[in-house]
Design a protein around this motif. Structure first.
Motif, PDB file in Angstrom:
ATOM      1  N   CYS A  68       3.683  11.928  10.998  1.00  5.24           N
ATOM      2  CA  CYS A  68       3.040  11.087   9.984  1.00  5.24           C
ATOM      3  C   CYS A  68       4.083  10.450   9.077  1.00  5.24           C
ATOM      4  CB  CYS A  68       2.048  11.923   9.186  1.00  5.24           C
ATOM      5  SG  CYS A  68       1.038  10.966   8.035  1.00  5.24           S
ATOM      6  N   LEU A  69       5.112  11.205   8.710  1.00  7.02           N
ATOM      7  CA  LEU A  69       6.164  10.660   7.857  1.00  7.02           C
ATOM      8  C   LEU A  69       6.896   9.510   8.543  1.00  7.02           C
ATOM      9  CD1 LEU A  69       7.561  14.000   6.410  1.00  7.02           C
ATOM     10  CD2 LEU A  69       6.673  12.101   5.037  1.00  7.02           C
ATOM     11  N   ALA A  82       5.539   1.767   8.603  1.00  5.34           N
ATOM     12  CA  ALA A  82       4.656   0.859   7.876  1.00  5.34           C
ATOM     13  C   ALA A  82       5.331   0.327   6.621  1.00  5.34           C
ATOM     14  CB  ALA A  82       3.353   1.582   7.528  1.00  5.34           C
ATOM     15  N   LEU A  83       6.035   1.202   5.899  1.00  8.02           N
ATOM     16  CA  LEU A  83       6.759   0.748   4.707  1.00  8.02           C
ATOM     17  C   LEU A  83       7.821  -0.286   5.072  1.00  8.02           C
ATOM     18  CD1 LEU A  83       7.193   4.247   3.012  1.00  8.02           C
ATOM     19  CD2 LEU A  83       5.897   2.329   2.046  1.00  8.02           C
ATOM     20  N   ALA A  84       8.532  -0.043   6.173  1.00 11.77           N
ATOM     21  CA  ALA A  84       9.584  -0.987   6.586  1.00 11.77           C
ATOM     22  C   ALA A  84       8.991  -2.338   6.956  1.00 11.77           C
ATOM     23  CB  ALA A  84      10.370  -0.407   7.754  1.00 11.77           C
ATOM     24  N   ARG A  85       7.860  -2.335   7.628  1.00 11.80           N
ATOM     25  CA  ARG A  85       7.243  -3.617   7.993  1.00 11.80           C
ATOM     26  C   ARG A  85       6.791  -4.388   6.761  1.00 11.80           C
ATOM     27  NH1 ARG A  85       3.764  -2.489  13.554  1.00 11.80           N
ATOM     28  NH2 ARG A  85       5.527  -1.680  14.752  1.00 11.80           N
ATOM     29  N   ALA A 110      -2.504   3.910   3.703  1.00 14.45           N
ATOM     30  CA  ALA A 110      -3.275   4.921   4.441  1.00 14.45           C
ATOM     31  C   ALA A 110      -2.374   6.032   4.967  1.00 14.45           C
ATOM     32  CB  ALA A 110      -4.026   4.255   5.593  1.00 14.45           C
ATOM     33  N   PHE A 111      -1.196   5.687   5.473  1.00 17.99           N
ATOM     34  CA  PHE A 111      -0.267   6.734   5.924  1.00 17.99           C
ATOM     35  C   PHE A 111       0.203   7.581   4.740  1.00 17.99           C
ATOM     36  CE2 PHE A 111       0.749   4.235   9.916  1.00 17.99           C
ATOM     37  CZ  PHE A 111       0.315   5.220  10.785  1.00 17.99           C
ATOM     38  N   GLY A 112       0.381   6.957   3.575  1.00 23.79           N
ATOM     39  CA  GLY A 112       0.762   7.731   2.398  1.00 23.79           C
ATOM     40  C   GLY A 112      -0.292   8.766   2.053  1.00 23.79           C
ATOM     41  N   ARG A 113      -1.577   8.382   2.137  1.00 22.69           N
ATOM     42  CA  ARG A 113      -2.648   9.345   1.869  1.00 22.69           C
ATOM     43  C   ARG A 113      -2.649  10.453   2.913  1.00 22.69           C
ATOM     44  NH1 ARG A 113      -5.525   4.608   0.541  1.00 22.69           N
ATOM     45  NH2 ARG A 113      -6.625   4.599   2.544  1.00 22.69           N
ATOM     46  N   LEU A 116      -1.916  -0.497  11.006  1.00 18.61           N
ATOM     47  CA  LEU A 116      -0.578  -0.921  11.424  1.00 18.61           C
ATOM     48  C   LEU A 116      -0.662  -1.819  12.653  1.00 18.61           C
ATOM     49  CD1 LEU A 116       2.412  -0.542  10.681  1.00 18.61           C
ATOM     50  CD2 LEU A 116       2.473   1.369  12.291  1.00 18.61           C
ATOM     51  N   ALA A 117      -1.520  -1.445  13.608  1.00 14.68           N
ATOM     52  CA  ALA A 117      -1.679  -2.269  14.814  1.00 14.68           C
ATOM     53  C   ALA A 117      -2.246  -3.641  14.479  1.00 14.68           C
ATOM     54  CB  ALA A 117      -2.592  -1.557  15.809  1.00 14.68           C
ATOM     55  N   ALA A 118      -3.019  -3.740  13.397  1.00 12.91           N
ATOM     56  CA  ALA A 118      -3.594  -5.019  12.977  1.00 12.91           C
ATOM     57  C   ALA A 118      -2.628  -5.821  12.104  1.00 12.91           C
ATOM     58  CB  ALA A 118      -4.892  -4.770  12.219  1.00 12.91           C
ATOM     59  N   ALA A 119      -1.375  -5.348  11.999  1.00 15.42           N
ATOM     60  CA  ALA A 119      -0.323  -6.034  11.242  1.00 15.42           C
ATOM     61  C   ALA A 119      -0.630  -6.102   9.746  1.00 15.42           C
ATOM     62  CB  ALA A 119      -0.072  -7.435  11.796  1.00 15.42           C
ATOM     63  N   ASP A 120      -1.435  -5.172   9.251  1.00 14.74           N
ATOM     64  CA  ASP A 120      -1.691  -5.081   7.816  1.00 14.74           C
ATOM     65  C   ASP A 120      -0.782  -3.977   7.269  1.00 14.74           C
ATOM     66  OD1 ASP A 120      -2.634  -4.916   5.243  1.00 14.74           O
ATOM     67  OD2 ASP A 120      -4.763  -4.930   5.794  1.00 14.74           O
TER      68      ASP A 120
END
Length: 504
Positions: free
Chosen positions: A363-364, A370-373, A349-352, A338-342
């Protein structure tokens, strides 16, 4: 088993690079010259109280680690409690962070400059420990290098190298906490602390059973029957400092200062400094135990905290290759993505990570961000709503939900969620900013201006909130033409304002 004496180091040159425990003398002056002044303050401290002389208490039969209960007391009351022989429980002050405004006066009285110079710039924690010598710590390892400075009394520290790790019975423990009844001055039992918290760094082997003088409070295996590796023993005396490399297993037994005339009479006083200065300890441990997933994780965290992000990601991946269900490694790797803007890789990865620990609200929320970005706003809102269902008093979840709803154009729902966040965190300027933008887009100009003014008052340095406020005011006073002109001028001076108020 045989315990060799911990070596003395005659200088600090090459000490950290060797990644071996050693005792240093001369980093602090004789403690009697400053300890009285250091203990004369009356800041509020957290006192841990427990019925067990081993803290935290390990229960092997149900894999539970029971932490002490907490009491908040003025320092002088805590000192009197520690010196008292009338209480029916163990008490000590641990992890008193010295780098906060609350403890500034205490830290100023402790001559620790040479210790901090040796630790370097990346100090992660500097803690004062105060006890009566009655409590021992069970065998565990730390994920950071450590300098342990003894100021009053003595500590017997037994250490085992990373090579011994497979023999020590490390496994996850469920974390619980004792409950202390203030009225009865007794323990009512223990209850879970946190949401499914797990502790990974405690071993089943008891290396102090032969010197403790009584049976262990937990259910540990005696070291003599379990460990073939040769360990080190350090009796740390006043004015000495132990360098304890990361990932060395250690247990500590304290004894108090015996002299009744001393300001530290009846006490054991120490300071420890956890720090990152190079990765020598991790390299040594992983050379000895290359399949140690948790060691790869600790190495990755050190790289992560020092900005070596690509190396950190690779180390997290090595940890996960050895232990695919390692939640913390998966979550931290996702944070790096996320910090790398990917956004896509971060969301995956957060989903896993959330699949590994579905009841982790933090985590949620991160998954939703991440999903919103990545533009997956409906899924993001669903993740934030799931986090709120688990932790309705978590303002970050409400804020993230409000930002996602605002980006969807569901401005009424966005405003409701952001107001809920403000009820829980009324001084969060970023939430006022997001609320102001949502209200402005909804055409509720006066309310928008009020929210944005609150954001600027709480955070005068926020160019984002100030730009949004000036545009909202311009829209309300002069109409859409003035708004476009204001937006153009502000963009030239401070960059594009946050049109949707999204703050994560």
């Amino acid at each position: 088993m045989e315990w060799r004496p911990c070596p003395l180091a005659h200088s600090t040159a090459g000490l950290l690079e060797a990644a071996m425990p050693a005792v240093l003398q001369g980093l602090v002056p004789p403690p009697h010259s400053f300890l009285a002044a250091a203990l004369a303050g009356n800041e509020t401290v957290r006192v841990d109280v427990t019925p067990s002389r081993e803290a935290p208490l390990k229960l092997r039969r149900n894999a539970t680690l029971v932490k002490p209960a907490h009491r908040l007391l003025p320092l002088q009351h805590a000192l009197a409690l520690l010196r008292s022989r009338r209480r029916a429980y163990e008490a000590y002050v641990r992890h008193l962070e010295l780098r906060t405004p609350r403890t500034a006066a205490l830290r100023a009285e402790l001559p620790l400059r040479a210790v901090f110079d040796l630790a370097g710039a990346q100090v992660e924690a500097a803690n004062l420990w105060l006890g009566d010598g009655g409590v021992s710590s069970p065998l565990h390892y730390d994920g950071l290098d450590n300098l342990l400075v003894q100021l009053a009394g003595e500590k017997r520290v037994r250490l085992l190298p990373p090579e011994a790790f497979p023999q020590l019975g490390y496994r996850p423990y469920h974390e619980h906490q004792f409950v202390f009844d203030e009225k009865l001055q007794a323990f009512a039992g223990h209850e879970p602390s946190g949401h499914g918290a797990m502790v990974e760094n405690h071993a089943d082997v008891d290396v102090l059973s032969d010197v403790r003088g009584e049976a262990a409070g937990g259910e540990c295996v005696r070291a003599e029957a379990a460990v073939s590796a040769q360990g080190l023993e350090c009796v740390l005396r006043e004015g000495q400092t132990l360098f304890l490399p990361a990932l060395w297993s250690h247990a500590v037994l304290s004894s108090p200062h015996p002299a009744s005339s001393s300001p530290a009479a009846g006490l054991n006083v120490a300071v420890n400094v956890w720090f990152i200065r190079g990765t020598h300890s991790f390299s040594r441990a992983l050379a000895a135990q290359p399949a140690w997933s948790e060691a790869h994780f600790c190495h990755a965290e050190a790289l992560h905290k020092t900005g070596r992000l690509a190396e950190a990601a690779a180390a997290y991946e090595r940890s996960l290759a050895l232990r695919p269900a390692y939640f913390d490694a998966q979550h931290n790797l996702a944070s790096l993505r996320l910090a790398a803007a990917d956004a896509a890789a971060a969301a995956d990865a957060f989903g896993r990570a959330c699949a590994l620990r579905p009841a982790d609200s933090r985590c949620l929320v991160n998954w939703g961000i991440a999903l919103a970005r990545g533009g997956r706003l409906g899924e993001a809102a669903a993740a934030h709503a799931a986090a709120i269902a688990l932790a309705p008093d978590e303002p970050r979840a409400w804020k993230a939900l409000g930002n996602a709803r605002a980006r969807e154009g569901r401005l009424g729902e966005a405003a409701d969620a952001l107001r809920a966040a403000l009820r829980l965190a009324p001084a969060d300027a970023s939430v006022y900013n997001s609320l102001g933008v949502a209200l402005d887009e909804a055409g509720r100009g006066a309310e928008a201006v009020a929210a944005l003014r609150a954001a600027v008052e709480l955070d005068p340095a926020s160019d984002k909130a100030r730009a949004n406020l000036e545009m909202a005011v311009a829209r309300g006073v002069e109409g859409e033409g003035a708004s476009k002109l204001a937006s153009s001028k502000l963009a030239h001076h401070v960059g594009p304002p946050a049109a949707n108020g999204k703050v994560e």
